[in-house]
Design an enzyme around this catalytic site. Structure first.
Site, PDB file in Angstrom:
ATOM      1  N   CYS A 214       0.952  -1.178   0.169  1.00 29.02           N
ATOM      2  CA  CYS A 214      -0.056  -0.134  -0.013  1.00 29.02           C
ATOM      3  C   CYS A 214       0.753   1.393   0.112  1.00 29.02           C
ATOM      4  O   CYS A 214       0.353   2.268  -0.011  1.00 29.02           O
ATOM      5  CB  CYS A 214      -0.881  -0.062   1.196  1.00 29.02           C
ATOM      6  SG  CYS A 214      -1.909  -1.334   1.171  1.00 29.02           S
ATOM      7  N   HIS A 349      -2.314   8.116   5.826  1.00 25.99           N
ATOM      8  CA  HIS A 349      -2.362   6.836   5.366  1.00 25.99           C
ATOM      9  C   HIS A 349      -3.910   6.538   5.742  1.00 25.99           C
ATOM     10  O   HIS A 349      -4.624   6.255   4.860  1.00 25.99           O
ATOM     11  CB  HIS A 349      -1.594   5.877   5.641  1.00 25.99           C
ATOM     12  CG  HIS A 349      -1.566   4.506   5.184  1.00 25.99           C
ATOM     13  ND1 HIS A 349      -1.307   4.526   3.600  1.00 25.99           N
ATOM     14  CD2 HIS A 349      -1.691   3.223   5.581  1.00 25.99           C
ATOM     15  CE1 HIS A 349      -1.523   3.095   3.336  1.00 25.99           C
ATOM     16  NE2 HIS A 349      -1.686   2.423   4.326  1.00 25.99           N
ATOM     17  N   HIS A 391      -9.441   2.324   0.148  1.00 24.47           N
ATOM     18  CA  HIS A 391      -8.375   2.190   0.123  1.00 24.47           C
ATOM     19  C   HIS A 391      -7.870   1.491  -1.420  1.00 24.47           C
ATOM     20  O   HIS A 391      -8.008   0.424  -1.607  1.00 24.47           O
ATOM     21  CB  HIS A 391      -8.024   1.027   1.163  1.00 24.47           C
ATOM     22  CG  HIS A 391      -6.508   1.019   1.357  1.00 24.47           C
ATOM     23  ND1 HIS A 391      -5.278   1.304   0.497  1.00 24.47           N
ATOM     24  CD2 HIS A 391      -5.691   0.097   2.475  1.00 24.47           C
ATOM     25  CE1 HIS A 391      -4.405   1.042   1.064  1.00 24.47           C
ATOM     26  NE2 HIS A 391      -4.465   0.427   2.338  1.00 24.47           N
TER      27      HIS A 391
END
Length: 984
Positions: A214, A349, A391
């Site tokens: 990620c 994040h 996400h």
């Protein structure tokens, strides 16, 4: 002999310019569309579309159910009309090419065109690299599934199925997958995402992809920046691409588990319970800042520092470690050359998982708190775009960086949605960070540029943090165009007859182009001198078409009747004109958030707030901190913010800045008054608008007046009461003169007066009027203004005025005290302005005098609509136009446009609308050629038979009878035939 350890000198700031952007994200295929969704707080999470996988096949609310996911929502790309021939791709290879590769070509083209202004020949292609963050592609999973024939065959044999029938069944299973072909191998490789871009656009710098889970896109950014710093490339295309939201990815996140059981993504919220998956492709064209400025590139923002780290030993491989994240943060600020105390936006994040958000906020608080802060309370907005688009995994850091870069460029603090209660670590007054839940103007003094930072962390302990700065160009340098994000657009039409106007409205309703393009064209073509004029405001093209058709029908039916529907439709015939007056609102009209929509969208308005931040630094005042404070959670906190703004020492400077911001925009548009006036404090602004003193002096006068009146209120507390009744009736209730301790403070309209006095006297009057069924309103003031009760403030204010440089008014200014024009001599202006503090406001008389002098248009500048209402109450049915530039509860940019529409339509006033478009890219003069063929492509790969092809969310189609298992497998249509049918 071992060498002693050395401490390397940190490199200098990066000074890397973002010169081009491209993006395909949920809800939009353009960067501007993404920004509009972002600022609008649009929630783009939805059920998994049937193009990806079928919910009935894989969903089970039980997290422990084998081979099932307890999540069925996410954020997905809408289909993109993809022309394979435009990118040199044979159509029959599309099923053998992963969607990530195909759609990355579209985003790359956007970024390269943006970087070069559409002239790709400007690039030295030998020195342009492509480095992207990606992970495994979905096609790899599909092709691996096709190779499981031995497993299927064994299972069928073990189940007692005969060899021949088992073989036929295996053939039928294999036919559900795209067959292998020559293009399959490159089509499933993640590195070819970059390679295909380099191949298509002839780029000969390095091309590669980076997988840091990620954190992949910021890992790619790190490599891209290194190529620029080492001088091996002059331009690098970087970012992230991830369209992998097949069932395998859902199973991976479900069994960790990391997905939200409630089906939502709420980063940095006390109610967060997991993340939701998204998909997207974001790319940036980067250049060294010096090269970008030399070559005249348009710059969005400047990257200043980039820190990376690993979590090191300890804990699970996928568990976030705050100390590792802290290390990346500290390294980024060390390289940038400034501390986090100068950063006012962090795009975290922010996955919305409890462990992830807790670790991240711990790291941020440790680093930010250690660097100190500016002012009282939290100073840095924290958010995550995942609250809106989920996400996006390998593209997550790039999506966050896009949000931060645009925030810097647009000078806006964008929202994070779905936070009703912030994470516990952020819910204390000692926290330097706060969750920003609404779009707010990003006001910044001239001490340093706006600064934002972005974090991205990946499984395996990969940590990246990048910090960026607003680009403040020197004279002759170029900023990139701004994104257009107006909540509503204004369409204007004029004609020589009602029938001609109605026909023009009907034609415009059929126009097929973006609403903003239509608005721009109609505003540029509008001629206020045409005898019949129409204005329509709408938020969508469909809404605009409906209002245009309705207006056309109404005009034909009753051409002589004007239409006055604020913020929707305005229509008028021949106008008799009249003088225009600007009316400036007084204390009591202020409210938290006033003018936000205007400052968000017009740079000249925000520059006024920026200037006031500089002026306030001299006086300890920061108007933007009380007008645009961090979002409050709970009614008590919201009331406390209103109370802070209502304090006289805060309200008057804030109202001055609000009025100055509107004046700046009106001046930009060529809207100027014949005369000015104000109510109470607003008279100070009216004098400024007439050129008596400059904006900085106005601010200082407002600050001093507010300070003195606040001090007087503290020494002699009191109140004010608006009474809705005619003067005769009030006299019968209170007597010929107000009782002791009560004074007439304002005569606002024939049926409204304001009384001021000691608190007990005001309460007593309130009871007496209530007994007579007279409506009263207690005003939010701390003293009995415009009465002898505040005489203690008058003398020091007079002394301050004596030290203030003034000019004679350049246009008529009408006085509250005399209901006549101000004198022309500066000394006489000072004297009358000083007397205004304690004298009653004769507003009704003043409006009557102005009307008698030929004023027919009253434009209310400042906050709220009170003065417009009072004008109409004073003038009744006599011809006039009273229009506010602000309405609490309605977007300020929309209200300003409505005020302009009223001036253009009802007063036939010419306006330079082009000034509002100068920061936006011009309307294209030519349309792109029609594609030779077009295939709608989304995140799911082309040509799969599973899931069955059907419209997303439309429900399963009627089941077709299955062919017998003994029959030969059905012939699979060619990919080219499939594409051609789709194009038809």
């Amino acid at each position: 002999m071992p060498m002693p350890p050395t401490t390397p000198c940190p490199p200098g700031p990066l000074d890397v310019a973002v010169v081009g952007i491209g993006a395909l994200l949920p809800g939009s295929h353009t960067v501007e569309g993404f920004w509009r969704n972002l600022v609008g707080g649009r929630d783009l999470l939805r059920d998994v579309p049937s193009s990806h996988w079928l919910i009935e096949d894989y969903y089970d609310p039980d997290p422990a159910a084998p081979d099932r996911t307890y999540a069925k929502r996410g954020a997905f790309l809408d289909p993109v009309d993809f022309d394979p021939l435009a990118y040199g791709l044979p159509p029959n290879t599309l099923p053998a090419t992963d969607t990530t590769q195909l759609l990355s070509l579209v985003a790359a083209e956007q970024a390269l065109i943006d970087a070069t202004g559409g002239d790709l020949a400007r690039m030295d292609r030998e020195r342009v690299g492509v480095i992207l963050g990606t992970s495994s592609l979905e096609l790899l999973f599909d092709m691996a599934c096709r190779l499981q024939r031995p497993v299927w065959l064994k299972a069928l044999r073990d189940g007692g199925i005969g060899e021949e029938q088992a073989g036929l069944l295996c053939e039928r299973i294999a036919a559900q997958y795209v067959p292998w072909q020559e293009a399959t191998f490159p089509g499933l490789l993640s590195n070819v995402v970059a390679g295909r871009i380099a191949n298509r656009f002839g780029l000969q710098g390095p091309n590669c992809t980076v997988d840091a889970a990620c954190a992949g896109s910021l890992a790619a950014l790190s490599s891209a920046v290194a190529e620029l710093q080492l001088g091996r490339c002059d331009t690098v295309l970087t970012g992230g691409a991830d369209t992998l939201n097949g069932i395998a990815m859902y199973l991976c996140f479900s069994k960790t588990p990391a997905l939200s059981p409630s089906g939502d993504c709420r980063p940095f919220s006390a109610d967060a319970d997991g993340t939701m998956l998204g998909e997207g492709i974001v790319m940036f064209a980067l250049r060294r800042l010096a090269d970008a400025e030399r070559d005249g590139n348009r710059v969005y923002a400047v990257l200043k520092g980039l820190g990376s780290s690993s979590d090191g030993a300890g804990g699970a491989i996928y568990a976030p470690v705050p100390s590792g994240q802290e290390l990346a943060l500290r390294r980024a600020y060390e390289q940038a050359g400034y501390g986090p105390s100068t950063v006012e936006l962090v795009e975290g994040h922010g996955t919305g998982t409890k462990a992830g958000d807790t670790a991240e906020t711990t790291a941020l608080l440790n680093v930010f708190a250690a660097d100190g802060g500016v002012g009282d309370g939290p100073w840095c907005a924290l958010g995550s775009v995942k609250s809106q688009i989920g996400h996006t995994k390998s593209a997550a850091g790039a999506a966050g960086l896009l949000k931060a870069v645009l925030a810097l460029h647009q000078r806006v603090l964008p929202p994070t949605i779905k936070v009703d209660r912030p994470h516990l670590s952020l819910a204390t007054a000692a926290s330097p960070l706060y969750v920003n839940t609404e779009p707010r103007p990003w006001v910044r003094d001239s001490v340093h540029p706006r600064r934002a930072s972005v974090s991205s962390f990946g499984f395996g302990g990969s940590n990246f943090h990048v910090t960026a700065e607003e680009y403040r160009p020197a004279a002759g340098r170029t900023r990139a165009p701004r994104a257009r994000d107006a909540e509503a657009e204004l369409l204007l039409l004029g004609a020589d007859s009602p029938d001609g106007l109605a026909a023009a409205a009907r034609r415009l309703a059929e126009a097929e182009r973006p609403l903003s393009d239509t608005a721009r064209a109609t505003q540029q073509d509008f001629d206020a001198a045409r005898p019949y004029r129409l204005a329509v405001m709408a938020g969508t093209a469909e809404e605009a078409a409906g209002r245009l058709r309705a207006a056309a029908a109404r005009i034909v039916r009753d051409p002589g009747l004007p239409i006055t529907d604020p913020c929707r439709t305005r229509y008028a015939g021949p106008s008799h004109g009249g003088r225009i007056a600007f009316l400036f609102s007084g204390q009591g009209s202020q409210y938290v958030g006033m003018g936000a929509g205007l400052a968000l969208r017009v740079p000249e308005a925000q520059e006024v707030w920026d200037g006031a931040a500089d002026w306030g630094g001299e006086l300890g005042l920061a108007p933007h901190r009380v007008v645009f404070p961090p979002p409050a959670f709970g009614e008590t906190a919201r009331r406390a913010q209103e109370d802070v703004l209502a304090a006289t020492e805060n309200a008057q400077p804030a109202l001055a800045v609000q009025s100055l911001a509107q004046l700046a925009v009106l001046g930009l548009l060529g809207v100027t008054p014949h005369c000015t006036a104000g109510h109470s404090f607003g008279e100070l602004v009216a004098l400024h608008a007439a050129g008596v003193y400059d904006a900085r002096t106005l601010f200082r006068l407002a600050a001093r007046r507010g300070e003195l009146m606040a001090r007087a209120a503290a020494g002699s507390p009191g109140g004010m009461l608006a009474v809705t009744c005619a003067g005769e009736r009030m006299g019968r209730i209170l007597g010929s003169t107000p009782p002791d301790g009560l004074w007439l403070a304002a005569h606002n309209a024939p049926d409204q007066v304001v009384l001021a006095g000691a608190a007990e006297a005001v309460r007593r009057a309130e009871r007496e009027f209530a007994a007579q069924s007279v409506v009263t309103t207690r005003l939010r003031t701390s003293a009995a203004f415009h009465s002898p009760a505040v005489a203690g403030a008058a003398e020091p204010f007079d002394a301050f005025l004596d030290l203030t440089s003034m000019n004679g008014p350049a246009c008529d200014v009408w006085s509250n005290v005399t209901a006549r024009r101000y004198p022309s001599e500066p000394a006489a202006v000072r004297e009358l302005l000083g007397a205004q503090m304690t004298a009653p406001v004769r507003f009704a008389d003043q409006i009557q005098a102005m009307y008698d002098d030929g004023v027919r248009v009253f434009l209310e500048v400042g906050a709220g609509t009170a003065l417009s209402g009072l004008v109409t109450r004073a003038l009744g049915s006599r011809p006039h136009l009273a229009v506010p530039c602000d309405r609490p509860g309605t977007d300020a940019f929309t209200v300003l446009h409505d005020a302009l529409a009223a001036l253009a339509v009802h007063a036939a006033r010419p306006i330079d609308f082009a000034a509002l478009w100068k920061y936006h890219a011009p309307v294209p003069t030519t349309q792109r050629r029609k594609p030779r063929m077009s295939l709608p492509i989304s995140g799911s790969n082309v040509g799969r038979l599973y899931p069955p092809a059907r419209a997303a969310d439309a429900g399963p189609p009627a089941a077709a009878p299955a062919p017998p298992v003994t029959a030969a497998p059905p012939a699979r249509p060619s990919a080219l035939a499939h594409q051609e049918r789709t194009a038809e």
